[in-house]
Design an enzyme around this catalytic site. Sequence first.
Site, PDB file in Angstrom:
ATOM      1  N   ARG A   1       0.818  -1.223   0.000  1.00 11.54           N
ATOM      2  CA  ARG A   1       0.000   0.000   0.000  1.00 11.54           C
ATOM      3  C   ARG A   1       0.844   1.263   0.000  1.00 11.54           C
ATOM      4  NH1 ARG A   1      -5.451  -0.730   1.814  1.00 11.54           N
ATOM      5  NH2 ARG A   1      -6.137  -2.586   0.735  1.00 11.54           N
TER       6      ARG A   1
ATOM      7  N   ARG B   1      -3.445   6.707   0.243  1.00  7.70           N
ATOM      8  CA  ARG B   1      -3.843   7.885   1.005  1.00  7.70           C
ATOM      9  C   ARG B   1      -2.766   8.521   1.875  1.00  7.70           C
ATOM     10  NH1 ARG B   1      -9.318   5.440   3.253  1.00  7.70           N
ATOM     11  NH2 ARG B   1      -7.932   3.668   3.113  1.00  7.70           N
TER      12      ARG B   1
ATOM     13  N   ARG C   1      -7.029  11.868  -6.802  1.00 13.18           N
ATOM     14  CA  ARG C   1      -8.225  11.047  -6.688  1.00 13.18           C
ATOM     15  C   ARG C   1      -9.514  11.855  -6.497  1.00 13.18           C
ATOM     16  NH1 ARG C   1      -9.141   6.424  -4.358  1.00 13.18           N
ATOM     17  NH2 ARG C   1     -11.257   7.134  -4.659  1.00 13.18           N
TER      18      ARG C   1
ATOM     19  N   ASP D   1      -6.793  -3.212  -7.418  1.00 12.39           N
ATOM     20  CA  ASP D   1      -7.364  -3.780  -6.198  1.00 12.39           C
ATOM     21  C   ASP D   1      -7.680  -5.243  -6.443  1.00 12.39           C
ATOM     22  OD1 ASP D   1      -8.431  -2.705  -3.432  1.00 12.39           O
ATOM     23  OD2 ASP D   1      -9.774  -4.298  -4.108  1.00 12.39           O
TER      24      ASP D   1
ATOM     25  N   TYR E   1     -14.809 -11.871   0.912  1.00 14.20           N
ATOM     26  CA  TYR E   1     -15.647 -10.729   0.507  1.00 14.20           C
ATOM     27  C   TYR E   1     -16.910 -11.195  -0.230  1.00 14.20           C
ATOM     28  CZ  TYR E   1     -11.910  -7.545   1.821  1.00 14.20           C
ATOM     29  OH  TYR E   1     -10.971  -6.841   2.535  1.00 14.20           O
TER      30      TYR E   1
HETATM   31  O1  CP3 Z   1       0.300   0.395  -3.277  1.00 20.40           O
HETATM   32  C1  CP3 Z   1      -0.230  -0.739  -3.294  1.00 20.40           C
HETATM   33  O2  CP3 Z   1       0.008  -1.591  -2.414  1.00 20.40           O
HETATM   34  C2  CP3 Z   1      -1.071  -1.130  -4.502  1.00 20.40           C
HETATM   35  C3  CP3 Z   1      -2.442  -0.970  -4.376  1.00 20.40           C
HETATM   36  C4  CP3 Z   1      -3.383  -1.931  -3.657  1.00 20.40           C
HETATM   37  C5  CP3 Z   1      -4.686  -1.509  -3.306  1.00 20.40           C
HETATM   38  N1  CP3 Z   1      -5.390  -2.570  -2.853  1.00 20.40           N
HETATM   39  C6  CP3 Z   1      -5.168  -0.138  -3.461  1.00 20.40           C
HETATM   40  C7  CP3 Z   1      -6.263   0.320  -2.583  1.00 20.40           C
HETATM   41  C8  CP3 Z   1      -3.303  -3.278  -3.337  1.00 20.40           C
HETATM   42  C9  CP3 Z   1      -2.110  -4.214  -3.464  1.00 20.40           C
HETATM   43  C10 CP3 Z   1      -4.577  -3.676  -2.835  1.00 20.40           C
HETATM   44  C11 CP3 Z   1      -4.936  -5.045  -2.457  1.00 20.40           C
HETATM   45  C12 CP3 Z   1      -6.049  -5.260  -1.533  1.00 20.40           C
HETATM   46  N2  CP3 Z   1      -7.303  -4.724  -1.577  1.00 20.40           N
HETATM   47  C13 CP3 Z   1      -6.028  -6.204  -0.482  1.00 20.40           C
HETATM   48  C14 CP3 Z   1      -4.856  -7.079  -0.141  1.00 20.40           C
HETATM   49  C15 CP3 Z   1      -3.824  -6.290   0.575  1.00 20.40           C
HETATM   50  C16 CP3 Z   1      -4.126  -6.006   2.040  1.00 20.40           C
HETATM   51  O3  CP3 Z   1      -4.150  -4.825   2.372  1.00 20.40           O
HETATM   52  O4  CP3 Z   1      -4.327  -6.956   2.775  1.00 20.40           O
HETATM   53  C17 CP3 Z   1      -7.287  -6.176   0.147  1.00 20.40           C
HETATM   54  C18 CP3 Z   1      -7.708  -6.990   1.339  1.00 20.40           C
HETATM   55  C19 CP3 Z   1      -8.084  -5.246  -0.566  1.00 20.40           C
HETATM   56  C20 CP3 Z   1      -9.509  -4.883  -0.324  1.00 20.40           C
HETATM   57  C21 CP3 Z   1      -9.610  -3.446   0.010  1.00 20.40           C
HETATM   58  N3  CP3 Z   1      -9.560  -2.452  -0.934  1.00 20.40           N
HETATM   59  C22 CP3 Z   1      -9.696  -2.834   1.296  1.00 20.40           C
HETATM   60  C23 CP3 Z   1      -9.784  -3.565   2.604  1.00 20.40           C
HETATM   61  C24 CP3 Z   1      -9.685  -1.439   1.093  1.00 20.40           C
HETATM   62  C25 CP3 Z   1      -9.655  -0.324   2.142  1.00 20.40           C
HETATM   63  C26 CP3 Z   1     -10.902   0.447   2.282  1.00 20.40           C
HETATM   64  C27 CP3 Z   1     -10.629   1.789   2.938  1.00 20.40           C
HETATM   65  O5  CP3 Z   1     -11.066   2.808   2.371  1.00 20.40           O
HETATM   66  O6  CP3 Z   1      -9.982   1.818   3.985  1.00 20.40           O
HETATM   67  C28 CP3 Z   1      -9.608  -1.228  -0.295  1.00 20.40           C
HETATM   68  C29 CP3 Z   1      -9.545   0.069  -0.996  1.00 20.40           C
HETATM   69  C30 CP3 Z   1      -8.204   0.442  -1.473  1.00 20.40           C
HETATM   70  N4  CP3 Z   1      -7.407  -0.363  -2.258  1.00 20.40           N
HETATM   71  C31 CP3 Z   1      -7.564   1.686  -1.293  1.00 20.40           C
HETATM   72  C32 CP3 Z   1      -6.354   1.624  -2.002  1.00 20.40           C
HETATM   73  C33 CP3 Z   1      -5.340   2.716  -2.166  1.00 20.40           C
HETATM   74  C34 CP3 Z   1      -8.146   2.872  -0.541  1.00 20.40           C
HETATM   75  C35 CP3 Z   1      -9.112   3.555  -1.417  1.00 20.40           C
HETATM   76  C36 CP3 Z   1      -9.038   5.042  -1.373  1.00 20.40           C
HETATM   77  O7  CP3 Z   1      -7.946   5.625  -1.554  1.00 20.40           O
HETATM   78  O8  CP3 Z   1     -10.093   5.672  -1.220  1.00 20.40           O
END
Ligand code: CP3
Length: 360
Positions: free
Chosen positions: A37, A41, A50, A86, A161
């Site tokens: 990640r 953010r 964004r 994602d 999910y």
């Molecule tokens: O920089 C990186 O690592 C690449 C981007 C990445 C994202 N999601 C972007 C993202 C990666 C590798 C993921 C994988 C992902 N998504 C996982 C596996 C990794 C982990 O963290 O365990 C999981 C479980 C998800 C599902 C998911 N997507 C969650 C739990 C969330 C968070 C929700 C929140 O708003 O807190 C997301 C959204 C997400 N994916 C964001 C990002 C940057 C946040 C969205 C935003 O910026 O509004």
Amino acid sequence: MTLPETHPLRDGRTADSALVTTYRGVRGDRTPVWFMRQAGRSLPEYRELRVGTRMLDACLDPAMASEITLQPVRRHGVDAGIFFSDIVIPLKLAGVDVEIVPGRGPVLAQPVRTLADVSALPDPDGADFTAIEQGVALTVAALGRTPLIGFAGAPFTLAAYLVEGGPSKDHIRARTLMHADPEAWEGLLSWAAAVTGRFLRAQLLAGASAAQLFDSWVGSLSKTDYVERVAPFSRAALEPIRDLDVPVVHFGVGSGEVLVPMHQVGADVVGVDWRLPLDEASRRLGGGVTLQGNVDPALLAAPWPVLEAHVLDVLRRGRSAPAHVLNLGHGVPPETDPDVLTRIVELVHERGGAAAEESR
Ligand code: CP3
């Protein structure tokens, strides 16, 4: 089939990079570092870009996904980019109605809870990954000699999910289904493996030099359930990329009891969360497996001397594995001061690696 001749691993751009050689088990002069990640953010430039675009729309806009991927590489000098996308993108591209709700995570319009629901899932072959391929190609062209990591969610984490319909604490419904209706479970995990494996393959063929399979929620499983009802499908998810000779990392949170079977599904490198010291993880894996990890994300907000001592301890324990890529034990918390990440990169480049070890 092999990678195209113009792929960065074949045309000389990334095969000798610190990340790829380390993933192949060779400890070099420098310990590579990147952060799960790292895009997102914690970066003001991400928040700005964004504004007005929904998460999954940003992922499917090739220019935007590429720019977001590059932001942390420019800012921190990390040894790899990880493609901004994602784990639910392949579900969406196959036709599943899923959105990411800010602050919450992936939410499905219709949870998948019965054999009939599983049978009604769209054909995994129907997913069109063109936007992903374009985003990867743009990113790889801009990254030059810095490798890009492609990734996908493992079938269990996706099923957590799909069955729950959204984020959940213990994934109870998914774990119930696994035992209550094994036929539905196997159908669901096979479907998830097929669609997530194609997503991974699309990123690798388009130019990614390594792959990471995220089984983020594996820690909620017993070892027996993991081995018997989950691992075969994680292996199936890697099947579409097995002919490509690209290093594969397998990561899970709370994975201490299942490190060995997670390695055995066909991973080259095991990603470890913050709970298990790397020397103990290496011991559990028999001492011969390359590790990635495992700075505790909680310490990113601690005073620098505390964090610095912790990072050096992670580097020291990482020396018990054949090779080590420094990372966090899970993702960057959104409130993290990005300058702290840059400082970790500088520290690891200064103090990690074989050269630093010898000059001690
Ligand atoms: O920089 C990186 O690592 C690449 C981007 C990445 C994202 N999601 C972007 C993202 C990666 C590798 C993921 C994988 C992902 N998504 C996982 C596996 C990794 C982990 O963290 O365990 C999981 C479980 C998800 C599902 C998911 N997507 C969650 C739990 C969330 C968070 C929700 C929140 O708003 O807190 C997301 C959204 C997400 N994916 C964001 C990002 C940057 C946040 C969205 C935003 O910026 O509004």
